[in-house]
Design a protein around this motif. Structure first.
Motif, PDB file in Angstrom:
ATOM      1  N   VAL A  35      41.007  67.807  26.042  1.00 56.59           N
ATOM      2  CA  VAL A  35      39.816  68.071  25.423  1.00 56.59           C
ATOM      3  C   VAL A  35      38.795  67.111  26.174  1.00 56.59           C
ATOM      4  CG1 VAL A  35      38.622  67.892  23.141  1.00 56.59           C
ATOM      5  CG2 VAL A  35      41.188  68.638  23.364  1.00 56.59           C
ATOM      6  N   TYR A  36      37.760  67.431  26.491  1.00 53.56           N
ATOM      7  CA  TYR A  36      36.559  66.742  27.100  1.00 53.56           C
ATOM      8  C   TYR A  36      35.772  66.250  25.972  1.00 53.56           C
ATOM      9  CZ  TYR A  36      38.203  67.240  31.906  1.00 53.56           C
ATOM     10  OH  TYR A  36      38.857  67.039  33.152  1.00 53.56           O
ATOM     11  N   ASN A  63      35.881  59.428  15.744  1.00 55.28           N
ATOM     12  CA  ASN A  63      37.152  60.242  15.090  1.00 55.28           C
ATOM     13  C   ASN A  63      37.603  61.435  16.003  1.00 55.28           C
ATOM     14  OD1 ASN A  63      38.880  60.305  13.012  1.00 55.28           O
ATOM     15  ND2 ASN A  63      37.622  61.468  11.774  1.00 55.28           N
ATOM     16  N   HIS A  64      36.556  61.890  16.809  1.00 55.43           N
ATOM     17  CA  HIS A  64      37.054  62.822  17.708  1.00 55.43           C
ATOM     18  C   HIS A  64      38.380  62.628  18.429  1.00 55.43           C
ATOM     19  CE1 HIS A  64      32.609  64.726  18.098  1.00 55.43           C
ATOM     20  NE2 HIS A  64      33.394  65.283  17.075  1.00 55.43           N
ATOM     21  N   THR A 117      42.783  63.581  25.617  1.00 52.51           N
ATOM     22  CA  THR A 117      41.393  63.697  25.687  1.00 52.51           C
ATOM     23  C   THR A 117      40.833  63.013  27.031  1.00 52.51           C
ATOM     24  OG1 THR A 117      41.222  61.630  24.309  1.00 52.51           O
ATOM     25  CG2 THR A 117      41.212  63.490  23.293  1.00 52.51           C
ATOM     26  N   SER A 118      39.597  63.511  27.465  1.00 51.67           N
ATOM     27  CA  SER A 118      39.156  62.810  28.705  1.00 51.67           C
ATOM     28  C   SER A 118      37.433  62.645  28.332  1.00 51.67           C
ATOM     29  CB  SER A 118      39.367  63.829  29.903  1.00 51.67           C
ATOM     30  OG  SER A 118      39.002  63.235  30.918  1.00 51.67           O
ATOM     31  N   ILE A 145      39.085  72.004  27.314  1.00 50.04           N
ATOM     32  CA  ILE A 145      38.268  72.353  26.252  1.00 50.04           C
ATOM     33  C   ILE A 145      37.113  71.229  26.352  1.00 50.04           C
ATOM     34  CG2 ILE A 145      38.246  72.104  23.698  1.00 50.04           C
ATOM     35  CD1 ILE A 145      41.662  72.639  24.361  1.00 50.04           C
ATOM     36  N   PHE A 146      36.019  71.902  26.233  1.00 49.73           N
ATOM     37  CA  PHE A 146      34.849  70.969  25.949  1.00 49.73           C
ATOM     38  C   PHE A 146      34.200  71.031  24.729  1.00 49.73           C
ATOM     39  CE2 PHE A 146      33.415  69.085  30.095  1.00 49.73           C
ATOM     40  CZ  PHE A 146      34.402  69.809  30.918  1.00 49.73           C
ATOM     41  N   LEU A 147      34.332  69.780  24.127  1.00 52.82           N
ATOM     42  CA  LEU A 147      33.858  69.591  22.732  1.00 52.82           C
ATOM     43  C   LEU A 147      32.139  69.273  22.996  1.00 52.82           C
ATOM     44  CD1 LEU A 147      35.106  67.962  19.576  1.00 52.82           C
ATOM     45  CD2 LEU A 147      32.879  67.508  20.312  1.00 52.82           C
ATOM     46  N   LEU A 148      31.362  70.186  22.471  1.00 57.86           N
ATOM     47  CA  LEU A 148      30.094  69.907  22.482  1.00 57.86           C
ATOM     48  C   LEU A 148      29.384  69.808  20.972  1.00 57.86           C
ATOM     49  CD1 LEU A 148      29.457  73.174  24.455  1.00 57.86           C
ATOM     50  CD2 LEU A 148      29.813  70.957  25.355  1.00 57.86           C
TER      51      LEU A 148
END
Ligand code: LMR
Length: 410
Positions: A124-125, A133-134, A145-146, A175-178
Motif C-alpha cells: 500500500v502506497y 493512522n494509515h 506500506t511504502s 494499492i495507492f491510497l489517495l
C-alpha cells in the motif's frame, strides 16, 4: 508473558488532546485534532443533526435493535449517492457494493482486511506525509506500506513529478491510497488536471485506487466538487481494476464520536458473458464475514441520524447550509491568521495558509517551533506543523498569530 511488552508512545494526535486537557494555563489553544469548533471554541452540534435526532426519537417505531451486518440500507444508499453522484454510470450498471463501517477508519480496516485476503500485491502506497493512522491500519493487517512523494517543502506545492514517478515504479497491482479531498495533513489537493494525470498513470500501471474520503463538503463546502477525484477515478479506472472508497461522516456531519461511515467497492466493468451478480454476491458474503468478525453488526444510532439527513430533503438542505457555515468560518480564520502574521511582519510568506483547503494548514513551522508554541504559549499543534484551523476563532486568532511570531523569531 506480560513483562516484556514494549511501551509505545502516546498516539500522535490524541496525545496532544490529552496534554491540552491537562494544561491549566489560560489562555490555551487547541489546534491539534481535526474537530470543528464554533466561533466560541465549542464543539458544534449541527442544526441538521439536532432536527434529525428529534425526528428519530419522535418516531413511534423508535428502538435500538441490531442493524443487519451490511448496515442501514438508507445510509449506504444515501452515502453512495453523495459520493458517486445521482447520474453515476457505475450505479446505473449496478457495480457498486456498499457496506456500513465504523467511520472512515473502520472502512479502511475493511479494505485492509479485504486486500490481505484476496490481493496478491499487498503493498500500500501512502503519501508523504499522510494521516499517521494509515500506516497503523494497514500494517496491523500484515500489509506492507511504502511511500509516494506528495508535498514539496521548498515551495509548499504538490510534488506531481515525484508522485507520478512512484506510480510508474511501483509493482503493477499496488494499492495507492489517495486522499479524496482536503488532504490530511497538508490541506493541499491536486488540481483537476493533476488528478487526471495521476489517475491515468494509475490506470496505465494496473494499480488499485483506494480513496480515503474524510472531508467531503469541507474542502469547498460543496459535496459534488469534493467528490471530483473519486468520480474521475471511477470513470478512468472502471475498465481496469476495482476501486475502493472509504467514506467518513465524522467531520461533515460533526458526529466524530458516533463513528458513521461506509465502505464502497466498485466492481470493474465485465465482459457481457461474465455474471456480475454472482461476483457481487461472493464479495458481499466476504465483506459480511469481515464485518461480523470485527464488529458483529454496525453501530445504529449515528447511522440513523445520517440516513435521515441524506433522505429527508429539508434536512439535506439544512445540512448543506451547515457545511457552508463550517467551511466558510474556517476560510475566514485562514485569512485572519495570515493577515495577522503579515501585519506583525512575521518572517516568511504565509499565503499558503489561505491557499490550502479543508480543516488543516501545513504551516511550515518546525518541530522546535511547535514545541515552543506548546511550552511557552499553550498553543497546541502537531509536531509536523499541522494546525487545525477549526480551532481558531475571533477570540484567539490574534493571540495565536503573536505566539507564532515569537517562535519564528526566536
Ligand atoms: C485528525 O487527523 O486530527 C483526525 O482525523 C482525527 C483522528 O482521528 O486522528
Amino acid at each position: 508473558i506480560l513483562n516484556n511488552i514494549e511501551l509505545l508512545p502516546a498516539d500522535a494526535l490524541f496525545g496532544i488532546k490529552q496534554r491540552f486537557s491537562q494544561d491549566n494555563r489560560e489562555p490555551k489553544v487547541d489546534l491539534g485534532i481535526g474537530a470543528y469548533r464554533d466561533n466560541t471554541g465549542k464543539p458544534w452540534v449541527l442544526p441538521s443533526v439536532k432536527a434529525a435526532e428529534k425526528l428519530i426519537q419522535e418516531d413511534p417505531t423508535y428502538n435500538h435493535e441490531y442493524l443487519s451486518i451490511s448496515g442501514l440500507p438508507q445510509l449506504t444508499s444515501g452515502a453512495s449517492k453523495i459520493m458517486f453522484g445521482e447520474d453515476s454510470t457505475a450505479a446505473k450498471e449496478k457495480r457498486i457494493i456498499s457496506v456500513q463501517s465504523l467511520s472512515g477508519t473502520g472502512a479502511l480496516h475493511i479494505a485492509a482486511k479485504f486486500f490481505s485476503l484476496f490481493f496478491k500485491e499487498k503493498l500500500v502506497y501512502l503519501s508523504t506525509p499522510t494521516w499517521p493512522n494509515h500506516k497503523n491500519v494497514f500494517e496491523t493487517q500484515g500489509l506492507k506500506t511504502s511511500a509516494y512523494p506528495y508535498w514539496n517543502d521548498a515551495d509548499k506545492s504538490l510534488d506531481l513529478e515525484g508522485f507520478v514517478r512512484s506510480i510508474k515504479d511501483a509493482p503493477s497491482g499496488s494499492i495507492f491510497l489517495l486522499h479524496a479531498c482536503a488532504h490530511n495533513p497538508t490541506g493541499l489537493d491536486p488540481t483537476k488536471e493533476q488528478w487526471g494525470t495521476i489517475l491515468d498513470e494509475i490506470a496505465k500501471k494496473g494499480h488499485i485506487a483506494l480513496f480515503d474520503s474524510a472531508y467531503q463538503g469541507f474542502a469547498s463546502g460543496d459535496l459534488d466538487n469534493d467528490a471530483f477525484a473519486v468520480r474521475l477515478g471511477v470513470e478512468k479506472l472502471s475498465e481496469v481494476s476495482p476501486i475502493f472508497i472509504c467514506q467518513s461522516f465524522a467531520k461533515n456531519v460533526g458526529m466524530y464520536g458516533e463513528r458513521v461511515g461506509c465502505f464502497h467497492l466498485i466492481v470493474p466493468r465485465q465482459e457481457p458473458s461474465v455474471d456480475v451478480d454472482s461476483i457481487k454476491k461472493a464479495i458481499n458474503s466476504q465483506l459480511a464475514k469481515i464485518v461480523r468478525s470485527e464488529v458483529s453488526t454496525p453501530a445504529a444510532y449515528g447511522a440513523k441520524i445520517v440516513a435521515k439527513i441524506l433522505n429527508e430533503p429539508s434536512l439535506t438542505q439544512q445540512w448543506h447550509k451547515d457545511m457552508v457555515t463550517m467551511s466558510s468560518r474556517i476560510t475566514k480564520m485562514r485569512h485572519s491568521l495570515r493577515d495577522h502574521l503579515v501585519a506583525l511582519g512575521t518572517p516568511g510568506n504565509w499565503d499558503h495558509i489561505v491557499n490550502q483547503c479543508g480543516m488543516f494548514s501545513y504551516t511550515g513551522l518546525t518541530a522546535e517551533m511547535v514545541a515552543r508554541l506548546e511550552s511557552n504559549h499553550a498553543v497546541y499543534l502537531v509536531s509536523s506543523g499541522r494546525a487545525s484551523i477549526a480551532g481558531l476563532n475571533d477570540g484567539n486568532v490574534e493571540y495565536v498569530a503573536k505566539a507564532i511570531d515569537e517562535v519564528v523569531r526566536y
